[in-house]
Every structure is written in structure tokens, then in C-alpha cells.
Motif scaffolding. Structure first.
Motif, short mmCIF file in Angstrom:
data_model
loop_
_atom_site.label_atom_id
_atom_site.label_comp_id
_atom_site.label_asym_id
_atom_site.label_seq_id
_atom_site.Cartn_x
_atom_site.Cartn_y
_atom_site.Cartn_z
N LYS A 124 0.82 -1.22 0.00
CA LYS A 124 0.00 0.00 0.00
C LYS A 124 0.85 1.27 0.00
N VAL A 125 1.84 1.27 -0.89
CA VAL A 125 2.72 2.42 -1.06
C VAL A 125 3.02 2.61 -2.54
N PHE A 126 3.50 3.79 -2.88
CA PHE A 126 3.97 4.05 -4.23
C PHE A 126 5.46 3.73 -4.28
N ASP A 127 5.84 2.85 -5.20
CA ASP A 127 7.25 2.51 -5.41
C ASP A 127 7.79 3.37 -6.54
N LEU A 128 8.95 3.97 -6.31
CA LEU A 128 9.63 4.73 -7.36
C LEU A 128 10.27 3.71 -8.30
N ILE A 129 9.85 3.74 -9.56
CA ILE A 129 10.42 2.76 -10.50
C ILE A 129 11.38 3.40 -11.49
#
Length: 132
Positions: A124-129
């Protein structure tokens, strides 16, 4: 010379019978600010550049038996604005407590680089890709 930040994002909100969890309202998404409604900018929390804010379109699924209840597409060109962290803070607050199936956010800051985030449904987080 102005510095521009370009944003392109899409968030899919899931909900059981479009009620649980309750879907975000336009009030919760934020007041869209334009050059023509400058007096209302003080009341908005959506990221705003010197000529206006991010904009969004809400696409509601009319079939309440589908878990895919709503898609919100965000876009905008923010003049004199280059705070990627503040933009992500807006999106993190928006998805808090929601059932998110997927989301992708692209933030392109001129002369700095492009940040791309994907929503990690498990954590439930935004991953920096991708980053500059």
C-alpha cells in the motif's frame, strides 16, 4: 525563464457495490484551479503552479457489481513548480484508506528528470520505479 512540471497519472479505485470503502468525491480530489478562478486557489490543496493546478477526469463504472468502481485520470502542466515530493504527498493522501487496484504516476520536471511511480498493492505504497 519558467520551469514546468508535467504530470500524467491514473488511479483505479475499487469498491464493493461502490460503497465500501466510500469512493473519493470531487471535494476530496481537490478544487481544480485555473487562471480564471485565481481567487479560489487558497481553498484548494491540489498541486498548483503559477497558472493553474493539476486537472482530473473521473470515470465511474456504472456496473456496481464490478469491483472496479472508478478511475481518475490526472494531468497538468505546472508552471514555476518543481516539488515532486509535494505532488506525491497529494497522491499518497488521496489513496489513504482506499482500495487501490493499480496506479501509475509520471512526474516530468524540466531540466531535472522524470519520476515514475507504481502503486504497490501489497504494501500500500507508491514505489519509485524510475528517477533522473
Amino acid at each position: 525563464m519558467s520551469k514546468w512540471t508535467h504530470v500524467n497519472a491514473s488511479i483505479r479505485f475499487d469498491s464493493i457495490l461502490h460503497k465500501h470503502p466510500p469512493l473519493p468525491t470531487e471535494k476530496e480530489l481537490g478544487l481544480i484551479c485555473t487562471i480564471n478562478n485565481g481567487s479560489e486557489w487558497e481553498n484548494s490543496f491540489i498541486p498548483c503552479g503559477s497558472e493553474g493546478s493539476l486537472r482530473y477526469n473521473v470515470i465511474k463504472n456504472p456496473n456496481i457489481s464490478d469491483s472496479a468502481a472508478m478511475l481518475v485520470v490526472f494531468y497538468g502542466d505546472l508552471r514555476d513548480y518543481d516539488d515532486e515530493r509535494e505532488i506525491m504527498h497529494y497522491f499518497k493522501d488521496l489513496v489513504e484508506g482506499q482500495s487501490i487496484r493499480s496506479a501509475i504516476i509520471e512526474i516530468d520536471i524540466e531540466e531535472e528528470g522524470r519520476y515514475i511511480y507504481s502503486y504497490n498493492q501489497t504494501d500500500k505504497v507508491f514505489d519509485l520505479i524510475k528517477c533522473p
